[in-house]
Scaffold this active site. Structure first.
Site, PDB file in Angstrom:
ATOM      1  N   SER A 183     144.455 -21.041  17.963  1.00  0.00           N
ATOM      2  CA  SER A 183     144.741 -21.403  16.507  1.00  0.00           C
ATOM      3  C   SER A 183     146.044 -21.074  16.026  1.00  0.00           C
ATOM      4  O   SER A 183     146.424 -21.832  15.335  1.00  0.00           O
ATOM      5  CB  SER A 183     143.720 -21.970  15.991  1.00  0.00           C
ATOM      6  OG  SER A 183     143.077 -20.070  15.368  1.00  0.00           O
ATOM      7  N   HIS A 211     139.635 -26.787  19.807  1.00  0.00           N
ATOM      8  CA  HIS A 211     141.304 -27.291  19.037  1.00  0.00           C
ATOM      9  C   HIS A 211     142.314 -28.028  20.240  1.00  0.00           C
ATOM     10  O   HIS A 211     143.351 -29.131  19.974  1.00  0.00           O
ATOM     11  CB  HIS A 211     142.089 -26.069  18.873  1.00  0.00           C
ATOM     12  CG  HIS A 211     142.015 -25.761  17.426  1.00  0.00           C
ATOM     13  ND1 HIS A 211     142.738 -26.029  16.155  1.00  0.00           N
ATOM     14  CD2 HIS A 211     141.541 -24.128  17.010  1.00  0.00           C
ATOM     15  CE1 HIS A 211     142.328 -25.549  15.652  1.00  0.00           C
ATOM     16  NE2 HIS A 211     141.579 -24.453  15.725  1.00  0.00           N
ATOM     17  N   LYS A 242     136.419 -31.409  14.261  1.00  0.00           N
ATOM     18  CA  LYS A 242     138.091 -31.089  14.814  1.00  0.00           C
ATOM     19  C   LYS A 242     138.455 -32.113  15.142  1.00  0.00           C
ATOM     20  O   LYS A 242     138.410 -33.298  14.404  1.00  0.00           O
ATOM     21  CB  LYS A 242     139.021 -30.317  15.507  1.00  0.00           C
ATOM     22  CG  LYS A 242     138.166 -28.794  15.017  1.00  0.00           C
ATOM     23  CD  LYS A 242     139.126 -27.522  15.326  1.00  0.00           C
ATOM     24  CE  LYS A 242     138.833 -25.847  14.487  1.00  0.00           C
ATOM     25  NZ  LYS A 242     137.980 -25.374  15.225  1.00  0.00           N
TER      26      LYS A 242
HETATM   27  C1  LIG Z   1     137.060 -24.329  14.897  1.00  0.00           C
HETATM   28  C2  LIG Z   1     136.671 -23.754  16.646  1.00  0.00           C
HETATM   29  C3  LIG Z   1     135.058 -23.259  16.225  1.00  0.00           C
HETATM   30  C4  LIG Z   1     133.821 -23.272  15.845  1.00  0.00           C
HETATM   31  O1  LIG Z   1     133.816 -25.363  15.560  1.00  0.00           O
HETATM   32  P1  LIG Z   1     132.365 -25.253  13.968  1.00  0.00           P
HETATM   33  O2  LIG Z   1     131.911 -27.093  14.915  1.00  0.00           O
HETATM   34  O3  LIG Z   1     133.296 -25.525  13.102  1.00  0.00           O
HETATM   35  O4  LIG Z   1     131.371 -24.455  14.242  1.00  0.00           O
HETATM   36  C5  LIG Z   1     134.833 -22.208  18.193  1.00  0.00           C
HETATM   37  N1  LIG Z   1     135.661 -22.395  18.243  1.00  0.00           N
HETATM   38  C6  LIG Z   1     137.074 -22.665  17.667  1.00  0.00           C
HETATM   39  C7  LIG Z   1     138.397 -22.088  19.318  1.00  0.00           C
HETATM   40  C8  LIG Z   1     137.085 -23.039  17.282  1.00  0.00           C
HETATM   41  O5  LIG Z   1     138.674 -23.756  16.773  1.00  0.00           O
END
Ligand SMILES: *Cc1c(COP(=O)(O)O)cnc(C)c1O
Length: 396
Positions: A183, A211, A242
């Site tokens: 990210s 992501h 997301k």
């Molecule tokens: C955002 C993210 C998470 C966590 O996701 P949530 O559903 O908000 O708990 C886990 N792994 C990665 C790589 C992320 O970017």
């Protein structure tokens, strides 16, 4: 009793502030979108949400959520295996498996829980987990909960991964785990090479597509699509928080026996509440929309390419990417904060990241593109970047 602890906490908080690392929440008073209102009444263009497909306030998803409220109620008041499973939970799990070309899926309250609950039931004392150094915090925590031996390889460094695989040959089973998209740089994991090494050294592969799902690959199926390795990884984790609508919810999808065992032993699944029907029904609607058309992916890819080209032409130093994350490199912590704050005055909301979130001397502005952005938003953002960049002496 509290007094001593209170003073300790006050000092900790003061230290965080002094180091310039204190995190404040910016209050938004509108739905999530390309344009948002913040609490001081200012209207800004949002370039820092994970709203990659612009679905966070999509009318069809809002309607599906409303329908679920009327037809299935508000909450489940139960974990899945007691009385928290509706027909729509099973339907969503199947839709996710179909989307990723996997055998079965298990839902969690969040991807943090999916990652937290995947390693401990599957990998034991005799096994090895080989993890990318830049993997998400939830993977790091999940690995800690497992009794398996841990190996770490430098970010996306295939020579180092090979060295770790060789070192891990003495174990019973080996699992390589990587984020699909990292990210901070927006770089993608080289899944073709990872799968090749996994085959050579008899390892399994897990990829966290949080992501990348919905974003990367021609039809948004993630890095397994981008590198043409669909069906060749054992475990995929992902989020509904997301690109896929942005509400809440996570999942693990993959080989049937793996999912079967997670339903028996994965602690965040066994001991935490079921996803609410509104989220589940909107999730089903979202995957139906994904199966109908790729127009959102096409727009997102077009927007990303357009923005990157314009920013490079303006003279900015941009990390190469195949994701919707664009890292504008500034290399100086204070500059990154001044830059973000000046951009906000120009109506562009982005975040500047610096150590310890990124390596020392690697401060940057992270821009996240969305299918919700129109060309006009992108042009205005590039103009704002150019103005601030000249004011602060970053570009000529
Ligand atoms: C955002 C993210 C998470 C966590 O996701 P949530 O559903 O908000 O708990 C886990 N792994 C990665 C790589 C992320 O970017």
């Amino acid at each position: 009793m509290y007094k001593g602890f209170q003073e300790f906490l006050q000092k900790e908080l003061a230290d965080i502030k002094e180091a310039g690392l204190f995190k404040n929440e910016r209050i938004i008073t509108s739905p999530q979108g390309a344009i948002i209102n913040v609490a001081n009444g200012q209207e800004v263009m949002n370039f820092c949400a994970n709203n990659y497909l612009g679905l966070s306030n999509n009318p069809k998803l809002v309607q599906a959520a409303k329908d679920a409220l009327d037809e299935r109620g508000y909450g489940m008041s139960s974990v899945r295996f007691i009385c928290g499973t509706q027909d729509i939970h099973k339907e969503l799990e199947q839709k996710i498996a179909d989307y990723f070309g996997t055998e079965d899926t298990i839902l969690y309250a969040a991807a943090f829980d999916a990652n937290g609950g995947v390693f401990e039931p599957l990998m034991g004392v005799d096994d090895a987990i080989i993890s990318d150094s830049l993997n998400h915090a939830s993977i790091i925590d999940g690995v800690r909960l497992s009794k398996a031996e841990r190996y770490r390889y430098n970010n996306a460094d295939m020579a180092d991964l090979e060295a770790q695989l060789i070192a891990a040959q003495k174990h019973r089973f080996r699992l390589i785990v990587t984020d699909g998209v990292f990210s901070m740089d927006g770089n993608v994991a080289p899944m073709d090479k990872i799968v090749e090494l996994a085959n050579k050294y008899n390892a399994m592969v897990m990829v966290d597509e949080c992501h990348s799902a919905g974003v990367v690959g021609e039809t948004g199926r993630g890095v397994t699509e981008l590198f043409n390795v669909r069906g060749q990884v054992e475990i995929i984790t992902g989020t509904l928080g997301k690109a896929f609508g942005g509400a809440i919810g996570g999942f693990t999808t993959g080989k049937k026996e793996i999912i079967d065992l997670l339903r028996q032993r994965s602690r965040p699944y066994l001991f935490s509440n079921s996803l609410p029907p509104v989220v589940v029904n909107a999730g089903i609607k979202m995957f139906d929309m994904m199966n109908e058309t790729n127009e959102l992916q096409e727009k997102l890819h077009k927007n990303t390419a357009y923005f990157m080209t314009k920013m490079l032409a303006a003279g900015f130093d941009i990390k190469p990417t195949k994701s919707a994350i664009c890292a504008v490199m500034l290399y100086d912590a204070k500059l990154s904060q001044d830059f973000a704050s000046n951009l906000l005055n120009e109506g562009v909301y982005v975040i500047g990241f610096y150590y310890p979130v990124v390596a020392k001397g690697q401060a940057r502005i992270r821009v996240q593109l969305s299918a919700a952005h129109e060309t006009d938003h992108l042009d205005k953002a590039v103009a704002a970047f150019t103005k601030v960049g000249k004011d602060l002496g970053v570009i000529k």
